[in-house]
Design a protein around this motif. Sequence first.
Motif, PDB file in Angstrom:
ATOM      1  N   LEU A  70       0.834  -1.203   0.000  1.00  0.00           N
ATOM      2  CA  LEU A  70       0.000   0.000   0.000  1.00  0.00           C
ATOM      3  C   LEU A  70       0.870   1.255   0.000  1.00  0.00           C
ATOM      4  CD1 LEU A  70      -3.031   0.715   0.079  1.00  0.00           C
ATOM      5  CD2 LEU A  70      -2.859   0.772   2.577  1.00  0.00           C
ATOM      6  N   VAL A  71       1.897   1.266   0.835  1.00  0.00           N
ATOM      7  CA  VAL A  71       2.798   2.417   0.889  1.00  0.00           C
ATOM      8  C   VAL A  71       3.581   2.540  -0.416  1.00  0.00           C
ATOM      9  CG1 VAL A  71       4.814   3.404   2.044  1.00  0.00           C
ATOM     10  CG2 VAL A  71       2.978   2.371   3.394  1.00  0.00           C
ATOM     11  N   TRP A  72       4.112   1.408  -0.896  1.00  0.00           N
ATOM     12  CA  TRP A  72       4.885   1.451  -2.137  1.00  0.00           C
ATOM     13  C   TRP A  72       4.053   2.008  -3.294  1.00  0.00           C
ATOM     14  CZ3 TRP A  72       3.873  -0.592  -6.888  1.00  0.00           C
ATOM     15  CH2 TRP A  72       4.867  -0.368  -7.847  1.00  0.00           C
ATOM     16  N   ALA A  73       2.809   1.592  -3.410  1.00  0.00           N
ATOM     17  CA  ALA A  73       1.973   2.039  -4.519  1.00  0.00           C
ATOM     18  C   ALA A  73       1.805   3.558  -4.506  1.00  0.00           C
ATOM     19  CB  ALA A  73       0.611   1.355  -4.462  1.00  0.00           C
ATOM     20  N   HIS A  74       1.552   4.116  -3.334  1.00  0.00           N
ATOM     21  CA  HIS A  74       1.411   5.566  -3.233  1.00  0.00           C
ATOM     22  C   HIS A  74       2.731   6.264  -3.582  1.00  0.00           C
ATOM     23  CE1 HIS A  74      -2.364   4.676  -1.191  1.00  0.00           C
ATOM     24  NE2 HIS A  74      -2.667   5.948  -1.267  1.00  0.00           N
ATOM     25  N   ALA A  75       3.841   5.681  -3.147  1.00  0.00           N
ATOM     26  CA  ALA A  75       5.142   6.279  -3.450  1.00  0.00           C
ATOM     27  C   ALA A  75       5.434   6.233  -4.941  1.00  0.00           C
ATOM     28  CB  ALA A  75       6.242   5.557  -2.670  1.00  0.00           C
ATOM     29  N   ALA A  76       5.177   5.085  -5.564  1.00  0.00           N
ATOM     30  CA  ALA A  76       5.458   4.931  -6.994  1.00  0.00           C
ATOM     31  C   ALA A  76       4.608   5.878  -7.829  1.00  0.00           C
ATOM     32  CB  ALA A  76       5.207   3.487  -7.423  1.00  0.00           C
ATOM     33  N   ALA A  77       3.389   6.145  -7.370  1.00  0.00           N
ATOM     34  CA  ALA A  77       2.501   7.068  -8.082  1.00  0.00           C
ATOM     35  C   ALA A  77       2.691   8.509  -7.631  1.00  0.00           C
ATOM     36  CB  ALA A  77       1.051   6.643  -7.871  1.00  0.00           C
ATOM     37  N   ARG A  78       3.648   8.729  -6.748  1.00  0.00           N
ATOM     38  CA  ARG A  78       3.966  10.067  -6.220  1.00  0.00           C
ATOM     39  C   ARG A  78       2.740  10.717  -5.581  1.00  0.00           C
ATOM     40  NH1 ARG A  78       8.937  11.260  -7.492  1.00  0.00           N
ATOM     41  NH2 ARG A  78       8.703  13.428  -6.821  1.00  0.00           N
ATOM     42  N   GLN A  79       2.067   9.935  -4.757  1.00  0.00           N
ATOM     43  CA  GLN A  79       0.884  10.414  -4.047  1.00  0.00           C
ATOM     44  C   GLN A  79       1.206  10.524  -2.559  1.00  0.00           C
ATOM     45  OE1 GLN A  79      -2.011  11.223  -5.742  1.00  0.00           O
ATOM     46  NE2 GLN A  79      -0.862  10.728  -7.591  1.00  0.00           N
ATOM     47  N   ALA A  80       1.276  11.732  -2.050  1.00  0.00           N
ATOM     48  CA  ALA A  80       1.525  11.932  -0.621  1.00  0.00           C
ATOM     49  C   ALA A  80       0.264  11.603   0.163  1.00  0.00           C
ATOM     50  CB  ALA A  80       1.947  13.366  -0.352  1.00  0.00           C
ATOM     51  N   ALA A  81       0.413  10.812   1.206  1.00  0.00           N
ATOM     52  CA  ALA A  81      -0.734  10.412   2.035  1.00  0.00           C
ATOM     53  C   ALA A  81      -0.257  10.296   3.477  1.00  0.00           C
ATOM     54  CB  ALA A  81      -1.321   9.097   1.532  1.00  0.00           C
ATOM     55  N   PRO A  82       0.096  11.409   4.112  1.00  0.00           N
ATOM     56  CA  PRO A  82       0.721  11.345   5.441  1.00  0.00           C
ATOM     57  C   PRO A  82      -0.118  10.634   6.491  1.00  0.00           C
ATOM     58  CG  PRO A  82       0.063  13.597   4.877  1.00  0.00           C
ATOM     59  CD  PRO A  82      -0.036  12.795   3.626  1.00  0.00           C
ATOM     60  N   ASP A  83      -1.430  10.840   6.487  1.00  0.00           N
ATOM     61  CA  ASP A  83      -2.268  10.178   7.486  1.00  0.00           C
ATOM     62  C   ASP A  83      -2.286   8.671   7.272  1.00  0.00           C
ATOM     63  OD1 ASP A  83      -2.848  12.627   8.600  1.00  0.00           O
ATOM     64  OD2 ASP A  83      -4.791  12.834   7.605  1.00  0.00           O
ATOM     65  N   LEU A  84      -2.385   8.260   6.017  1.00  0.00           N
ATOM     66  CA  LEU A  84      -2.369   6.829   5.712  1.00  0.00           C
ATOM     67  C   LEU A  84      -1.020   6.226   6.066  1.00  0.00           C
ATOM     68  CD1 LEU A  84      -3.708   4.317   4.454  1.00  0.00           C
ATOM     69  CD2 LEU A  84      -2.766   5.058   2.248  1.00  0.00           C
ATOM     70  N   PHE A  85       0.071   6.893   5.703  1.00  0.00           N
ATOM     71  CA  PHE A  85       1.402   6.370   6.009  1.00  0.00           C
ATOM     72  C   PHE A  85       1.592   6.215   7.517  1.00  0.00           C
ATOM     73  CE2 PHE A  85       3.108   8.508   1.912  1.00  0.00           C
ATOM     74  CZ  PHE A  85       2.610   7.464   1.149  1.00  0.00           C
ATOM     75  N   ALA A  86       1.091   7.184   8.275  1.00  0.00           N
ATOM     76  CA  ALA A  86       1.220   7.107   9.730  1.00  0.00           C
ATOM     77  C   ALA A  86       0.451   5.920  10.284  1.00  0.00           C
ATOM     78  CB  ALA A  86       0.724   8.405  10.368  1.00  0.00           C
ATOM     79  N   ALA A  87      -0.764   5.712   9.775  1.00  0.00           N
ATOM     80  CA  ALA A  87      -1.586   4.602  10.252  1.00  0.00           C
ATOM     81  C   ALA A  87      -0.993   3.257   9.837  1.00  0.00           C
ATOM     82  CB  ALA A  87      -3.008   4.741   9.707  1.00  0.00           C
ATOM     83  N   VAL A  88      -0.472   3.180   8.620  1.00  0.00           N
ATOM     84  CA  VAL A  88       0.151   1.938   8.156  1.00  0.00           C
ATOM     85  C   VAL A  88       1.388   1.625   8.995  1.00  0.00           C
ATOM     86  CG1 VAL A  88       1.424   0.880   6.252  1.00  0.00           C
ATOM     87  CG2 VAL A  88      -0.726   2.043   5.796  1.00  0.00           C
ATOM     88  N   GLY A  89       2.200   2.635   9.252  1.00  0.00           N
ATOM     89  CA  GLY A  89       3.396   2.420  10.062  1.00  0.00           C
ATOM     90  C   GLY A  89       3.069   1.936  11.457  1.00  0.00           C
ATOM     91  N   ALA A  90       2.004   2.502  12.051  1.00  0.00           N
ATOM     92  CA  ALA A  90       1.599   2.079  13.391  1.00  0.00           C
ATOM     93  C   ALA A  90       1.121   0.631  13.377  1.00  0.00           C
ATOM     94  CB  ALA A  90       0.493   2.995  13.909  1.00  0.00           C
ATOM     95  N   ALA A  91       0.376   0.258  12.337  1.00  0.00           N
ATOM     96  CA  ALA A  91      -0.105  -1.130  12.224  1.00  0.00           C
ATOM     97  C   ALA A  91       1.065  -2.086  12.028  1.00  0.00           C
ATOM     98  CB  ALA A  91      -1.098  -1.244  11.063  1.00  0.00           C
ATOM     99  N   ALA A  92       2.034  -1.695  11.191  1.00  0.00           N
ATOM    100  CA  ALA A  92       3.186  -2.558  10.937  1.00  0.00           C
ATOM    101  C   ALA A  92       4.065  -2.689  12.180  1.00  0.00           C
ATOM    102  CB  ALA A  92       4.000  -2.007   9.766  1.00  0.00           C
ATOM    103  N   ALA A  93       4.173  -1.612  12.954  1.00  0.00           N
ATOM    104  CA  ALA A  93       5.012  -1.639  14.154  1.00  0.00           C
ATOM    105  C   ALA A  93       4.535  -2.705  15.142  1.00  0.00           C
ATOM    106  CB  ALA A  93       5.027  -0.257  14.807  1.00  0.00           C
ATOM    107  N   LYS A  94       3.234  -2.952  15.171  1.00  0.00           N
ATOM    108  CA  LYS A  94       2.688  -3.964  16.073  1.00  0.00           C
ATOM    109  C   LYS A  94       3.154  -5.373  15.708  1.00  0.00           C
ATOM    110  CE  LYS A  94      -1.590  -1.306  16.779  1.00  0.00           C
ATOM    111  NZ  LYS A  94      -3.067  -1.317  16.559  1.00  0.00           N
ATOM    112  N   GLU A  95       3.592  -5.537  14.455  1.00  0.00           N
ATOM    113  CA  GLU A  95       3.965  -6.867  13.964  1.00  0.00           C
ATOM    114  C   GLU A  95       5.467  -7.101  13.932  1.00  0.00           C
ATOM    115  OE1 GLU A  95       1.565  -9.054  13.363  1.00  0.00           O
ATOM    116  OE2 GLU A  95       0.125  -7.483  13.919  1.00  0.00           O
ATOM    117  N   LEU A  96       6.258  -6.137  14.395  1.00  0.00           N
ATOM    118  CA  LEU A  96       7.708  -6.259  14.278  1.00  0.00           C
ATOM    119  C   LEU A  96       8.252  -7.524  14.934  1.00  0.00           C
ATOM    120  CD1 LEU A  96       9.344  -2.739  14.735  1.00  0.00           C
ATOM    121  CD2 LEU A  96       9.095  -4.108  12.660  1.00  0.00           C
ATOM    122  N   GLY A  97       7.710  -7.852  16.090  1.00  0.00           N
ATOM    123  CA  GLY A  97       8.221  -9.012  16.815  1.00  0.00           C
ATOM    124  C   GLY A  97       7.988 -10.326  16.109  1.00  0.00           C
ATOM    125  N   ARG A  98       7.061 -10.350  15.148  1.00  0.00           N
ATOM    126  CA  ARG A  98       6.753 -11.576  14.401  1.00  0.00           C
ATOM    127  C   ARG A  98       7.219 -11.522  12.956  1.00  0.00           C
ATOM    128  NH1 ARG A  98       2.255 -10.700  17.667  1.00  0.00           N
ATOM    129  NH2 ARG A  98       1.190  -9.478  16.074  1.00  0.00           N
TER     130      ARG A  98
END
Length: 226
Positions: free
Chosen positions: A97-125
């Motif tokens: 999801l993040v890569w697609a927005h980056a490749a299309a040069r679409q800034a989405a700070p709120d989405l990136f923040a939410a995605v990062g928070a969701a991914a951070a929960k999974e770091l241990g696994r």
Amino acid sequence: ASVGGAAGVGVVAGGVTLGKGAASGGAGSVTLLLCELGDSLASHALSRLDRLKPYQLCRTAHNLASLGHCRPLSYQALGRAASSQLDLMTVPDLATLVWAHAAARQAAPDLFAAVGAAAAKELGRAGGPELSQLALAFSAADVQHPSLFSPGFSVRCAWLHAAGELAPDELVALHHWQLWRDEGQRTGLEPRLAALCQEEFAHREAARGDGAHRAGDVAGAINEVA
């Protein structure tokens, strides 16, 4: 934050091809409507996004970016639909999801923040493929996410390496992530692992013989799950 800031990673990610089965199912039909038909049908496709499953939303975003579709309204609608389903997504889905927005040069700070928070929960696994995909995606978007790229990220990478669970492609991806972190004067990998990543990158470039600074086949990790 700007989009597509890490030049080496951004170029590689922008060159990936469609993932396996990318043009099939709900994601494929929505992509077709958005990319190849008129505005009225594109609007109809956007209204259907809430019917897509989490992985289909991510696949649609990936397909659009891979086809060069850069209509902001499409990515805004995808971001809204995805935001309510982030907890249901796998780490590769989140990275896609993040890569697609980056490749299309679409800034989405709120989405990136939410995605990062969701991914951070999974770091241990998370394993090597997941960590390298996150590293590529967020560096391509030039988004520094403190809770995701905390010291725990580097510790997890070091643990996986010590366990023999970081493949060469993943070391190369992490080398590009380290270069991106260095540009922002932020801490990255532990020094010993950073040196090993750089060594693997240099070995890969020497084997190619072309001297081009690309992450190579590592971007296929994102492509395979899209």
